[in-house]
Design an enzyme around this catalytic site. Structure first.
Site, PDB file in Angstrom:
ATOM      1  N   GLY A 239       0.848  -1.196   0.000  1.00 56.68           N
ATOM      2  CA  GLY A 239       0.000   0.000   0.000  1.00 56.68           C
ATOM      3  C   GLY A 239       0.882   1.243   0.000  1.00 56.68           C
ATOM      4  O   GLY A 239       1.847   1.339  -0.755  1.00 56.68           O
TER       5      GLY A 239
ATOM      6  N   ASP B 180       9.238   1.350   7.848  1.00 52.62           N
ATOM      7  CA  ASP B 180       9.032   2.772   8.192  1.00 52.62           C
ATOM      8  C   ASP B 180      10.088   3.224   9.193  1.00 52.62           C
ATOM      9  O   ASP B 180       9.783   3.693  10.284  1.00 52.62           O
ATOM     10  CB  ASP B 180       7.610   2.982   8.751  1.00 52.62           C
TER      11      ASP B 180
ATOM     12  N   PRO C  12      11.628  -0.248  22.551  1.00 52.38           N
ATOM     13  CA  PRO C  12      12.059   1.010  23.176  1.00 52.38           C
ATOM     14  C   PRO C  12      11.049   1.584  24.165  1.00 52.38           C
ATOM     15  O   PRO C  12      11.424   2.377  25.035  1.00 52.38           O
ATOM     16  CB  PRO C  12      12.241   1.959  21.981  1.00 52.38           C
TER      17      PRO C  12
ATOM     18  N   GLU D 146       3.363  -9.294  16.943  1.00 57.00           N
ATOM     19  CA  GLU D 146       4.292  -8.940  18.028  1.00 57.00           C
ATOM     20  C   GLU D 146       3.947  -9.720  19.306  1.00 57.00           C
ATOM     21  O   GLU D 146       4.839 -10.134  20.050  1.00 57.00           O
ATOM     22  CB  GLU D 146       4.246  -7.431  18.299  1.00 57.00           C
TER      23      GLU D 146
HETATM   24  N1  UDP Z   1       3.055  -2.647   6.469  1.00 55.66           N
HETATM   25  C1  UDP Z   1       2.881  -2.341   5.125  1.00 55.66           C
HETATM   26  N2  UDP Z   1       1.707  -1.763   4.721  1.00 55.66           N
HETATM   27  C2  UDP Z   1       0.696  -1.444   5.585  1.00 55.66           C
HETATM   28  C3  UDP Z   1       0.887  -1.743   6.961  1.00 55.66           C
HETATM   29  C4  UDP Z   1       2.075  -2.325   7.371  1.00 55.66           C
HETATM   30  O1  UDP Z   1       3.756  -2.591   4.310  1.00 55.66           O
HETATM   31  O2  UDP Z   1      -0.322  -0.916   5.143  1.00 55.66           O
HETATM   32  C5  UDP Z   1       4.301  -3.318   6.903  1.00 55.66           C
HETATM   33  C6  UDP Z   1       5.495  -2.357   6.890  1.00 55.66           C
HETATM   34  O3  UDP Z   1       6.669  -3.107   6.629  1.00 55.66           O
HETATM   35  C7  UDP Z   1       5.507  -1.834   8.312  1.00 55.66           C
HETATM   36  C8  UDP Z   1       5.107  -3.092   9.074  1.00 55.66           C
HETATM   37  O4  UDP Z   1       4.172  -3.779   8.237  1.00 55.66           O
HETATM   38  O5  UDP Z   1       6.792  -1.327   8.649  1.00 55.66           O
HETATM   39  C9  UDP Z   1       4.480  -2.852  10.458  1.00 55.66           C
HETATM   40  O6  UDP Z   1       3.435  -1.911  10.385  1.00 55.66           O
HETATM   41  P1  UDP Z   1       3.581  -0.463  11.058  1.00 55.66           P
HETATM   42  O7  UDP Z   1       4.954   0.058  10.819  1.00 55.66           O
HETATM   43  O8  UDP Z   1       2.433   0.366  10.577  1.00 55.66           O
HETATM   44  O9  UDP Z   1       3.400  -0.804  12.608  1.00 55.66           O
HETATM   45  P2  UDP Z   1       4.060   0.039  13.819  1.00 55.66           P
HETATM   46  O10 UDP Z   1       5.541  -0.086  13.705  1.00 55.66           O
HETATM   47  O11 UDP Z   1       3.586   1.458  13.662  1.00 55.66           O
HETATM   48  O12 UDP Z   1       3.503  -0.666  15.019  1.00 55.66           O
HETATM   49 MN    MN Z   2       6.754   0.292  11.999  1.00 56.44          MN
END
Ligand code: UDP
Ligand code: MN
Length: 297
Positions: free
Chosen positions: A68, A157, A178, A247
């Site tokens: 996405g 991200d 963290p 997780e």
């Molecule tokens: N991810 C993605 N598309 C999405 C949601 C999640 O590719 O629409 C993947 C992406 O690699 C992301 C990971 O799943 O880094 C974990 O999701 P996110 O980073 O949103 O979770 P957070 O770290 O905020 O808990």
């Molecule tokens: Mn993330």
């Protein structure tokens, strides 16, 4: 032995008299009760680590999902990884995406390769995140067993800011989250409903580990993803989704299969938090994102 190597004065020494300064960290936990090291700045010497691992001619795989709108994070992730992530080692990046056209071309160093793996998109972000276990497992069995020695599965991200090197290599590697490294286990956001496969009772648990980093030898990551994927399927049959999706299952797994090495929050930081004094270097950290906008649902 000192926790302040900069304060060791230089004193003229006589013939046949030598001095070595060994840095110790007294402000943080550097070894777990099961004797796994916790990697903090000041606990390792990169030149010694590289002299151990370089001769092994290793290939390290890295899986990254960008589904996405998350394709926007690939460029920063790769550009900073090229500067800090296992520099000097053979690295294969595996980018899982539903939009292969949006994978930017980033100049890669020698012995560094990139494969794009096209996957479909799930509607819910929870499902996208959670399904990584299944997709990593399938890819390990289809090709990674033949292609890599170690595998590190990372969130996209994120940006690298400092050295993230071979000191992370070990059989089974977890990153301390963290947000919870100073908290007692009772407040860890483990899944607390006994009906879930990820259930952890209040009087159990060592650390709260982050879902944004899983690592280790390819066989060990295979066993981890297999067990977590099976647990996720059982939860689905029982119509229950763990509090923090994969997780939560990862935390249950690490409770039962202790990691052989832990990465301190230097290795997985959260940019919304101010840097505390025990963090000397933020090595890898989240990109601030607008959840509502980027997650699409
Ligand atoms: N991810 C993605 N598309 C999405 C949601 C999640 O590719 O629409 C993947 C992406 O690699 C992301 C990971 O799943 O880094 C974990 O999701 P996110 O980073 O949103 O979770 P957070 O770290 O905020 O808990
Ligand atoms: Mn993330």
């Amino acid at each position: 032995f000192t926790d302040k190597p900069d304060e060791v004065p230089s004193v003229a020494l006589g013939m046949q008299r030598n001095l070595s300064v060994i840095t110790v960290r007294l402000d943080v936990m550097t070894v777990t009760p099961w004797l796994a090291p916790v990697i903090w700045d000041g606990t390792f010497d990169s030149s010694i680590i590289d002299s151990l691992y370089q001769p092994q001619n290793l290939t390290i795989g890295t899986t990254v999902f960008a589904i996405g709108k998350y394709t926007r994070f690939i460029k920063g992730f790769l550009e900073t990884a090229e500067k800090h992530f296992l520099v000097g080692y053979k690295v294969n990046y595996y980018i899982f995406t539903d939009k292969p056209d949006e994978v930017p071309s980033v100049a890669l160093g020698m012995q560094r390769n990139l494969s794009v793996i096209t996957v479909s998109k799930f509607f819910r972000w929870q499902e996208i995140s959670m399904r990584r276990m299944e997709r990593i497992l399938n890819t390990i069995e289809e090709r990674l067993l033949k292609e890599v020695d170690y595998l590190y599965c990372l969130d996209v991200d994120m940006l690298f800011h400092n050295h993230w090197g071979a000191e992370v290599l070990s059989t089974l590697v977890a990153a301390v989250h963290p947000g919870y490294y100073k908290n007692p286990r009772e407040v860890f956001p483990y899944e607390r409903r006994p009906a879930s496969q990820a259930y952890v009772p209040l009087d159990q648990g060592d650390f709260y580990y982050a879902g944004a980093m899983i690592g280790g030898l390819i066989e060990n990551v295979r066993a981890l993803t297999r067990t977590c994927h099976q647990a996720i399927l059982i939860d689905k049959q029982n119509d229950i989704e763990a509090a923090w999706q994969e997780e939560s299952h990862l935390n249950k797994y690490f409770l039962q299969h202790k990691p052989t090495k832990l990465l301190s929050p230097e290795y997985l930081w959260d940019d919304t938090k101010p840097k505390p004094p025990e963090i000397h270097f933020i090595r890898f950290s989240t990109v601030l994102k607008n959840y509502a906008e980027v997650r699409e649902n």
